[in-house]
Enzyme design. Structure first.
Site, PDB file in Angstrom:
ATOM      1  N   HIS A 119       3.482   0.444  -3.081  1.00 53.08           N
ATOM      2  CA  HIS A 119       4.007  -1.310  -1.560  1.00 53.08           C
ATOM      3  C   HIS A 119       4.029  -0.094   0.064  1.00 53.08           C
ATOM      4  O   HIS A 119       3.122  -1.302  -0.272  1.00 53.08           O
ATOM      5  CB  HIS A 119       5.583  -1.072  -2.597  1.00 53.08           C
ATOM      6  CG  HIS A 119       6.129  -2.015  -1.383  1.00 53.08           C
ATOM      7  ND1 HIS A 119       6.866  -3.109  -1.124  1.00 53.08           N
ATOM      8  CD2 HIS A 119       7.171  -1.601   0.212  1.00 53.08           C
ATOM      9  CE1 HIS A 119       7.733  -3.437  -0.520  1.00 53.08           C
ATOM     10  NE2 HIS A 119       7.641  -2.728   0.242  1.00 53.08           N
ATOM     11  N   GLU A 120       4.495   0.803  -0.120  1.00 57.52           N
ATOM     12  CA  GLU A 120       4.435   1.836   1.162  1.00 57.52           C
ATOM     13  C   GLU A 120       2.510   1.645   1.638  1.00 57.52           C
ATOM     14  O   GLU A 120       3.173   1.578   2.710  1.00 57.52           O
ATOM     15  CB  GLU A 120       5.252   2.749   0.869  1.00 57.52           C
ATOM     16  CG  GLU A 120       6.489   3.034   0.314  1.00 57.52           C
ATOM     17  CD  GLU A 120       7.470   1.910   0.807  1.00 57.52           C
ATOM     18  OE1 GLU A 120       6.870   1.635   2.182  1.00 57.52           O
ATOM     19  OE2 GLU A 120       8.422   1.645   0.551  1.00 57.52           O
ATOM     20  N   HIS A 140       1.647  -1.379   2.647  1.00 56.07           N
ATOM     21  CA  HIS A 140       2.142  -1.850   4.212  1.00 56.07           C
ATOM     22  C   HIS A 140       1.205  -1.872   5.119  1.00 56.07           C
ATOM     23  O   HIS A 140       1.013  -2.094   5.946  1.00 56.07           O
ATOM     24  CB  HIS A 140       3.535  -1.366   4.063  1.00 56.07           C
ATOM     25  CG  HIS A 140       4.770  -1.510   4.211  1.00 56.07           C
ATOM     26  ND1 HIS A 140       4.677  -3.589   4.857  1.00 56.07           N
ATOM     27  CD2 HIS A 140       5.903  -1.426   3.436  1.00 56.07           C
ATOM     28  CE1 HIS A 140       6.138  -3.322   4.276  1.00 56.07           C
ATOM     29  NE2 HIS A 140       6.374  -2.330   3.321  1.00 56.07           N
ATOM     30  N   GLY A 159      14.458   3.246  -0.807  1.00 54.70           N
ATOM     31  CA  GLY A 159      13.362   3.747  -1.958  1.00 54.70           C
ATOM     32  C   GLY A 159      12.911   4.512  -1.342  1.00 54.70           C
ATOM     33  O   GLY A 159      11.681   5.763  -1.557  1.00 54.70           O
ATOM     34  N   ALA A 160      11.541   4.339  -0.129  1.00 52.04           N
ATOM     35  CA  ALA A 160      10.885   4.768   0.428  1.00 52.04           C
ATOM     36  C   ALA A 160      10.911   4.240   2.096  1.00 52.04           C
ATOM     37  O   ALA A 160      11.106   2.868   2.166  1.00 52.04           O
ATOM     38  CB  ALA A 160       9.386   4.704   0.210  1.00 52.04           C
ATOM     39  N   MET A 161       9.568   4.203   2.833  1.00 48.77           N
ATOM     40  CA  MET A 161       9.301   3.718   4.340  1.00 48.77           C
ATOM     41  C   MET A 161       7.909   4.321   4.217  1.00 48.77           C
ATOM     42  O   MET A 161       7.577   5.602   4.574  1.00 48.77           O
ATOM     43  CB  MET A 161       9.932   5.158   4.751  1.00 48.77           C
ATOM     44  CG  MET A 161       9.847   4.252   6.512  1.00 48.77           C
ATOM     45  SD  MET A 161      10.285   2.781   6.592  1.00 48.77           S
ATOM     46  CE  MET A 161       9.211   2.100   7.544  1.00 48.77           C
ATOM     47  N   GLU A 162       6.999   3.210   5.140  1.00 44.49           N
ATOM     48  CA  GLU A 162       5.923   3.035   5.570  1.00 44.49           C
ATOM     49  C   GLU A 162       5.331   3.500   6.314  1.00 44.49           C
ATOM     50  O   GLU A 162       4.196   3.319   6.802  1.00 44.49           O
ATOM     51  CB  GLU A 162       5.450   1.884   4.885  1.00 44.49           C
ATOM     52  CG  GLU A 162       6.033   0.798   6.154  1.00 44.49           C
ATOM     53  CD  GLU A 162       7.460   0.082   5.832  1.00 44.49           C
ATOM     54  OE1 GLU A 162       8.149   0.487   5.117  1.00 44.49           O
ATOM     55  OE2 GLU A 162       7.050  -1.186   6.446  1.00 44.49           O
ATOM     56  N   ASN A 163       5.804   4.616   7.260  1.00 44.44           N
ATOM     57  CA  ASN A 163       5.773   4.895   8.617  1.00 44.44           C
ATOM     58  C   ASN A 163       4.603   5.425   7.894  1.00 44.44           C
ATOM     59  O   ASN A 163       4.180   6.289   7.529  1.00 44.44           O
ATOM     60  CB  ASN A 163       6.321   6.997   8.736  1.00 44.44           C
ATOM     61  CG  ASN A 163       8.186   6.630   8.738  1.00 44.44           C
ATOM     62  OD1 ASN A 163       8.953   5.145   8.713  1.00 44.44           O
ATOM     63  ND2 ASN A 163       8.563   7.565   7.538  1.00 44.44           N
ATOM     64  N   GLU A 194       7.510  -7.521   4.494  1.00 42.37           N
ATOM     65  CA  GLU A 194       8.222  -7.296   2.682  1.00 42.37           C
ATOM     66  C   GLU A 194       8.089  -8.826   1.642  1.00 42.37           C
ATOM     67  O   GLU A 194       7.330  -7.954   0.108  1.00 42.37           O
ATOM     68  CB  GLU A 194       9.912  -6.877   3.338  1.00 42.37           C
ATOM     69  CG  GLU A 194      10.502  -5.870   3.737  1.00 42.37           C
ATOM     70  CD  GLU A 194       9.324  -4.495   3.496  1.00 42.37           C
ATOM     71  OE1 GLU A 194       9.206  -4.357   3.019  1.00 42.37           O
ATOM     72  OE2 GLU A 194       9.746  -3.682   4.272  1.00 42.37           O
TER      73      GLU A 194
HETATM   74  N1  PHE Z   1      10.356  -0.739   4.276  1.00 46.38           N
HETATM   75  C1  PHE Z   1      10.806   0.167   3.230  1.00 46.38           C
HETATM   76  C2  PHE Z   1       9.990  -0.487   2.410  1.00 46.38           C
HETATM   77  O1  PHE Z   1       8.545  -0.561   2.471  1.00 46.38           O
HETATM   78  C3  PHE Z   1      12.308   0.376   3.080  1.00 46.38           C
HETATM   79  C4  PHE Z   1      13.196   0.559   4.527  1.00 46.38           C
HETATM   80  C5  PHE Z   1      14.513  -0.441   5.079  1.00 46.38           C
HETATM   81  C6  PHE Z   1      13.617   1.688   4.048  1.00 46.38           C
HETATM   82  C7  PHE Z   1      15.050   0.474   5.943  1.00 46.38           C
HETATM   83  C8  PHE Z   1      13.905   2.898   4.904  1.00 46.38           C
HETATM   84  C9  PHE Z   1      15.306   1.372   6.116  1.00 46.38           C
HETATM   85  O2  PHE Z   1      10.424  -1.351   1.895  1.00 46.38           O
HETATM   86 ZN    ZN Z   2       8.581  -2.714   1.823  1.00 49.29          ZN
END
Ligand code: PHE
Ligand code: ZN
Length: 876
Positions: A301-302, A305, A265-269, A324
């Site tokens: 959500h992101e 994080h 879905g998305a990534m919290e970098n 998570e």
């Molecule tokens: N960590 C991301 C989330 O917010 C999910 C994710 C995991 C995205 C692995 C890409 C690869 O839940």
């Molecule tokens: Zn997450």
């Protein structure tokens, strides 16, 4: 099974050891190019403790150009290299390491590491993608400060982004560069860079302590008009986290980039979230009410994080739920504060009870904190995410929301900048609230869904009502596990549905709702001061992720379905009635008339004027076919489909006039509005349409087609398209052609179009899907497309996926094996469609097993798919 799979290494939590070295700082220089990106890294390496073990760095699919130690080129005899590691023999306790590698983003079809999506280069590093960019200690307990220089052709990559704050930028002929610094030490999985021809929209936010933050959403030019809602949601989540948790943002920039090709879905970098366009883009004409809610929730959500995951991160991947589960819980709270809280809770509870319980009952069952894995990518599961969130929710219920927030603040303060475990989290709550969570810890350690048996008895002479509760905690093999600490919220109603106030265990105060805390295998609770037999409303708000078996009769359920003041329990009572009715039709082929009690209860719900129309819509919706299967001894997908369809038809026939009347009465009396109330109105109206459509009459089909053609929003358009795609008559093609014509340029809308056809009950569904795989808008490399067409078919079309001639299994197997070499993560998600093979009637069971064998026999199967099918086949 290939030899390689057989010996794929399993990793255990008990083997965790801190690393032999630390890399507190890294400087990266990337010369970005689609086919040939040059990566220069300069690492500060500190030996941890006194030893002479070598430094072992992770690295995959890297072309090594050179290595220097303290400025000196390293002789080949001082290092060793294989497919996944680089081992260096370092003399000094402190060294500076310079490593130059080359990678090919265009060839990266796994979408893991640095890859290309359209004309943009972007990264995905969680969990182990950074090692595909450069050699590194790619483990979450290694926290480093990053300085990143990006260099690329100006014309091709006008935007250059990395984590943190931009500190420098400039030009160099046809090239330009940008330097980014992230002052917060972070694990490599939070690293990100993006380069491409992107545009942005911008807003500013001032944090409580006065930091001015520039908020930006980057996307392709054509998508920019669809980004406003997401930007507003980002601001909302920043406000919310300050207000509720006291958590502030900590950089001068917050960038979100929307890309079309993304595995999740998305990534919290840190400071640079990368999103699937699906969770950013939203406009009335292209996004449903549900899409808007998903965008808001994922943006939330992101963002959330940033504290639960980034500032306090994970020691190892077994702790995944620490970030998570906790963040999903925070997201749910954020979402409930911006929407119908009752409906949100029902949806979340329903997801746990159907999907997560199913996972926990199958071959992939694992604890919220798993103790071993082969491929960590397979553990981004419902158990880790949503059961994990339920566990946090129970904690908050047990210690009280004030205590919980105090505990969280303590956790953030105490572990800021550290990589920790779920135990640290529980420890912080224990300290802040002065509680003992020893028994509660089992929730993280035990797989499986606890089963509660509840029975009540009323004694008219004493006015006492006794609730006896027993808990059973079998693991996958049926083995008993220790009892858990389970909060059960209970209330009593009289037989007219009026709330009753009682004392619990004769210890006041007299109240309607009580929180019972179960700690033993069997316990009894006594309510006093009753004048008549009560009806218990159990597990209110879905207070624990457990299954409850009661002896409640149909009449009692109908009372709760009509009167319970807890939305979850009220909805649940109606669902139980509906399920019982469908199972009655399933198990007795001579049944062709609706049960009067059920039919009456449905009619009341339909004609009532409830304050929350979205709730009403949910209450009228029958349980899904997949969920009904759980209640059959052996699953007969066709029988379940027919039984559910027949009940729906009988209801639609019986209430046709009411349904039509409500449908018309709920028509909008003005242009589209995106607020909660209007969305609720649409939900109820479209639920009425869905019932009317099962009558399969030409009139209703025309009505739906008219709704599709005149709709001024995607919710109404899609609600018409989906049931039209179920009609084996010319109107189906008319509808599909119109939709394609109207929204062909919008890939996300075309995903809905593919999905509507993938879940159709029409007989020719599979052959149509086969044709659609050749469609100009279908792309075999794009995860959203695969999920929309193949994933939806495998997971949400039980009728045709389980076709008696095994054609559905063959098709999914074929698609899976074609996907695996390109994108194992996406293929592994398809493989899970076979997980419950043991639960099916003997014919399907054998065919599903054959499909699993065929997959496992394939040459060069990925570790991802290998682990899933191996576990499925080993299931006994
Ligand atoms: N960590 C991301 C989330 O917010 C999910 C994710 C995991 C995205 C692995 C890409 C690869 O839940
Ligand atoms: Zn997450």
């Amino acid at each position: 099974m290939s030899a390689k799979q057989k010996c794929a290494e399993r990793i255990y939590l008990k083997d965790y050891k801190p690393a032999d070295y630390r890399i507190p700082a890294i400087e990266l220089e990337l010369d970005l190019d689609r086919e040939k990106t040059r990566v220069r890294s300069r690492l500060t390496v500190d030996r941890a403790g006194d030893h002479n073990r070598p430094l072992v760095l992770h690295g995959e699919k890297l072309d090594l150009v050179s290595i220097k130690v303290n400025g000196q080129a390293l002789d080949p005899q001082h290092y060793q290299r294989d497919d996944t590691t680089l081992t260096l023999f370092l003399g000094e306790p402190q060294t500076t390491l310079e490593i130059e590698t080359e990678i090919n983003p265009a060839a990266n079809s796994e979408l893991n590491g640095l890859y290309a999506s359209a004309d943009t280069l972007c990264t995905q590093c969680e969990p182990e993608g950074f090692r595909r960019i450069t050699y590194f200690l790619d483990r979450p307990d290694n926290l480093s400060v990053y300085r990143v220089s990006l260099r690329a052709l100006k014309a091709e990559y006008p935007v250059l982004l990395a984590n943190g704050n931009q500190v420098e930028a400039g030009e160099d002929g046809r090239y330009h560069y940008a330097v980014w610094e992230d002052p917060h030490p972070k694990p490599s999985y939070l690293f990100a860079v993006v380069a491409g021809p992107l545009e942005f929209i911008e807003d500013h936010f001032r944090t409580a302590s006065g930091r001015k933050v520039a908020l930006r959403i980057y996307a392709r030019a054509r998508d920019i008009p669809q980004c406003d809602f997401a930007l507003g949601a980002l601001r909302d989540s920043m406000i919310w986290d300050e207000k509720v948790y006291g958590c502030e943002y900590d950089l001068d920039q917050y960038n979100i980039v929307a890309v079309e090709d993304f595995n999740m879905g998305a990534m919290e970098n840190k400071g640079l979230n990368v999103f699937n366009t699906r969770y950013v883009l939203a406009q009335p004409a292209t996004a449903t009410d549900q899409d808007y809610r998903s965008v808001r929730d994922v943006i939330g959500h992101e963002y959330l994080h940033n504290w639960s995951g980034n500032r306090v991160t994970l020691r190892d991947w077994f702790q995944l739920s620490l970030k998570e589960g906790f963040t999903v819980f925070r997201e749910q709270q954020f979402s409930a504060d911006h929407d119908s809280a009752g409906v949100k809770r029902i949806e979340d509870a329903n997801l746990v009870r159907t999907q997560q319980f199913r996972e926990d009952a199958g071959p992939m069952a694992h604890p919220v904190r798993p103790d071993s894995f082969v491929e960590i990518n397979n553990f981004y599961t419902l158990t880790v995410y949503i059961k994990g969130a339920e566990v946090v929710r129970m904690l908050s219920l047990l210690v009280g929301s004030e205590g919980f927030l105090k505990g969280c603040r303590h956790y953030f303060a105490q572990h800021d900048g550290e990589a920790v475990t779920t135990d640290h989290f529980l420890g912080a709550i224990e300290t802040a609230c002065d509680v003992d969570l020893t028994q509660f810890r089992h929730w993280y350690e035990q797989p499986g869904t606890p089963q509660l048996q509840v029975s009540g008895s009323f004694d008219p002479t004493t006015g006492q009502y006794r609730l006896r509760m027993g808990q059973d905690n079998p693991d996958a093999s049926g083995e008993r596990q220790p009892p858990l600490q389970i909060p059960i919220v209970v209330a009593l109603f009289d037989i007219e549905g009026n709330p009753v106030e009682t004392e619990l265990q004769t210890k006041g105060p007299k109240q309607h709702e009580h929180t019972l805390v179960l700690t033993d295998a069997v316990q009894e609770f006594v309510f006093t001061g009753l004048t008549s037999r009560p009806i218990p409303s159990l597990l209110r708000g879905f207070s624990a992720p457990v299954m409850v078996q009661t002896e409640l009769a149909g009449r009692d359920l109908a009372v709760l379905a009509g009167h319970d003041n807890d939305p979850f329990c009220r909805w649940d009572a109606g669902q139980t009635l509906a399920r019982q009715e469908i199972l009655r039709w399933l198990n007795d082929s001579s049944v062709d008339v609706l049960d009067a009690n059920f039919s009456e209860s449905f009619g009341k719900t339909l004609t009532a004027d409830l304050p929350d129309l979205a709730f009403q819509a949910l209450a009228l919706t029958l349980p899904e076919e997949n969920d009904l299967g759980e209640f059959a001894d052996e699953i007969d997908p066709e029988g379940i489909h027919q039984a559910r369809w027949s009940v729906m038809q009988a209801l639609a026939g019986r209430y046709q006039d009411h349904l039509l009347e409500r449908y018309h009465a709920l028509q909008a009396n003005g242009p589209y509005q995106r607020d909660v109330a209007d969305a609720a109105r649409r939900a109820l109206r479209n639920t009425c349409l869905a019932y009317l459509m099962v009558l399969e009459s030409e009139d209703v089909s025309r009505l739906a087609l008219k709704q599709l053609i005149t709709a001024d929003n995607m919710t109404d358009a899609l609600a018409a398209l989906v049931p039209l795609a179920n009609q084996a008559r010319p109107v189906r093609d008319e509808a599909l052609a119109f939709f394609e014509q109207r929204w062909g340029e919008y890939p996300l809308v075309m995903d809905k179009w593919f999905r509507a056809q993938a879940v159709s009950r029409c007989e020719d569904t599979l052959s149509r899907i086969r044709t659609l795989t050749q469609h100009a808008y279908y792309h075999q490399e794009n995860p959203n497309k695969i999920r929309a067409l193949i994933g939806a078919f495998a997971h949400a079309n039980p009728l045709h996926f389980h076709a008696p001639d095994a054609s559905g299994y063959q098709f999914v197997t074929e698609q899976l094996l074609a996907t695996d070499p390109k994108n194992p993560q996406v293929a592994a998600r398809l493989a899970s469609a076979f997980n419950l093979w043991k639960r099916y009637e003997p014919g399907r069971r054998a065919q599903m097993r054959d499909a699993l064998k065929q997959i496992s026999d394939a040459p060069k199967l990925s570790r991802d798919v290998g682990e899933i099918v191996e576990r499925a086949l080993a299931d006994t």
